[in-house]
Design an enzyme around this catalytic site. Structure first.
Site, mmCIF file in Angstrom:
data_model
loop_
_atom_site.group_PDB
_atom_site.id
_atom_site.type_symbol
_atom_site.label_atom_id
_atom_site.label_comp_id
_atom_site.label_asym_id
_atom_site.label_seq_id
_atom_site.Cartn_x
_atom_site.Cartn_y
_atom_site.Cartn_z
ATOM 1 N N ASP A 14 -7.564 -40.523 -26.310
ATOM 2 C CA ASP A 14 -7.386 -41.347 -25.113
ATOM 3 C C ASP A 14 -6.378 -42.474 -25.371
ATOM 4 O O ASP A 14 -6.633 -43.637 -25.066
ATOM 5 C CB ASP A 14 -8.727 -41.941 -24.657
ATOM 6 C CG ASP A 14 -9.838 -40.917 -24.629
ATOM 7 O OD1 ASP A 14 -9.571 -39.758 -24.251
ATOM 8 O OD2 ASP A 14 -10.979 -41.257 -24.996
ATOM 9 N N GLU A 193 -10.382 -36.666 -14.591
ATOM 10 C CA GLU A 193 -10.568 -37.943 -15.288
ATOM 11 C C GLU A 193 -9.236 -38.403 -15.877
ATOM 12 O O GLU A 193 -8.205 -37.761 -15.712
ATOM 13 C CB GLU A 193 -11.617 -37.789 -16.394
ATOM 14 C CG GLU A 193 -11.205 -36.842 -17.521
ATOM 15 C CD GLU A 193 -12.262 -36.678 -18.592
ATOM 16 O OE1 GLU A 193 -13.428 -37.037 -18.342
ATOM 17 O OE2 GLU A 193 -11.916 -36.169 -19.678
#
Length: 334
Positions: A14, A193
């Site tokens: 991420d 997401e």
């Protein structure tokens, strides 16, 4: 064209890279999911060896005590903000973790200082699994986009957008921009997401990631015109196919959860993302630490749309075990 060594940082999923002046700031999910750290460098290739400063640690108990996921560093009106998700318990009855979204603030010139304060939780109308908040100021308006579970909709998370009255408070009702609907978004899990804004010419692009976090993970794209009502779903068009996905030929699997930054000379857009270089994963992919941060150049087509290419092969050493390395990768990380 800029060229980089990959991975740019080992064992950091991420990844979020923000270029402020001539300095790159990097943050990401720590593989232990218990802290938020920042490192900085003048060159992207130097981020791997840059010291990582822990600026926040999970609470011992309560809503911000487990699974600290996907921090993002933003600068809004001269102050630094970190958006992240945290949980209180492992799993809800639905099988989802209990994540909600939170904000930290720092008014110092240097975001690596220790003067971070907790601004609290981002409240949304539905109290449910929510994560991956990102923000962008467009034509003087600050927007928040995030992923959230609607109990009335099948799947893990959809993407929502709202205006903000300040960097931690929504000023409008959330509007759903995307939900998992195509086959490639619904492998293993029904997931949208990890949104990230990319502005170019008269367009607003929003990438996101879909499907389970293993090999099927891939990047999708939403597009709107600059000046349109970004809170109107009709302003957005959604690509029916992924725009960035596994490249077996280059040994790159499950790329996604990206951010965007600029090259050192400011001339090229760069996509920073994570991917693995192997496919066999024991147990839950979330607890395999070898999602490494990588970077690629964004090219622009004649029609003004982005071409993300394919994940490039590794040119740096990567670990072959699931041991968690020290932040600088150890002596083997060149």
């Amino acid at each position: 064209m800029a060229e980089y060594e990959n991975p740019i940082v080992l064992q950091r999923a991420d990844p979020w890279v923000l270029k402020d002046g001539d300095t790159y700031y990097f943050t990401s999910s720590d593989p232990r999911y218990d802290t938020i750290g920042i490192r900085s460098a003048k060159r992207i290739d130097d981020l791997q060896k840059a010291p990582e400063v822990t600026i926040w640690h999970r609470h011992d108990s309560g809503p911000m005590s487990k699974y600290i996921w996907a921090p993002e560093l933003h600068k809004v009106s001269g102050k630094w903000y970190i958006y992240f998700a945290a949980a209180q318990t492992d799993f809800e009855a639905s099988g989802l973790p209990t994540h909600r979204m939170y904000v930290l603030e720092n008014a110092d010139a240097d975001p690596m200082s220790g003067n971070w304060t907790e601004k609290g939780r981002i409240e949304t109308p539905i109290d449910s699994f929510s994560l991956d908040a990102t923000t962008e100021v467009i034509d003087g308006v600050q927007y928040l986009v995030w992923a959230q579970k609607d109990p009335a909709i099948e799947g893990n998370s959809n993407l929502y957008i709202a205006r903000m009255s300040d960097p931690w408070t929504l000023a409008s009702e959330p509007v759903m921009l995307s939900r998992p609907e195509y086959d490639w978004e619904c492998i293993d899990f029904l997931v949208n997401e990890g949104p990230a804004f990319l502005l170019h010419a008269d367009k607003v692009f929003l990438t996101y990631s879909a499907s389970g976090t293993g090999v099927p993970y891939a990047v999708g794209l939403l597009t709107a015109s600059r000046g349109s009502d970004l809170l109107d779903p009709a302003s957005w068009t959604k690509s029916p196919v992924p725009v960035f996905k596994t490249c077996q030929a280059n040994g790159q699997y499950g790329p996604g959860h990206n951010s965007f930054t600029k090259s050192e000379d400011g001339q090229q857009d760069l996509m920073v993302y994570h991917a693995r270089n192997y496919t066999h994963i024991e147990g839950d992919p979330l607890f395999d630490p070898n999602r490494h941060a990588r970077v690629g150049v964004v090219n622009w087509k004649a029609d003004g749309t982005p071409d993300f290419g394919v994940p490039q092969p590794d040119t740096r050493w990567t670990p072959v075990t699931v041991d968690i390395l020290p932040p600088d990768g150890g002596d083997d990380a060149k």
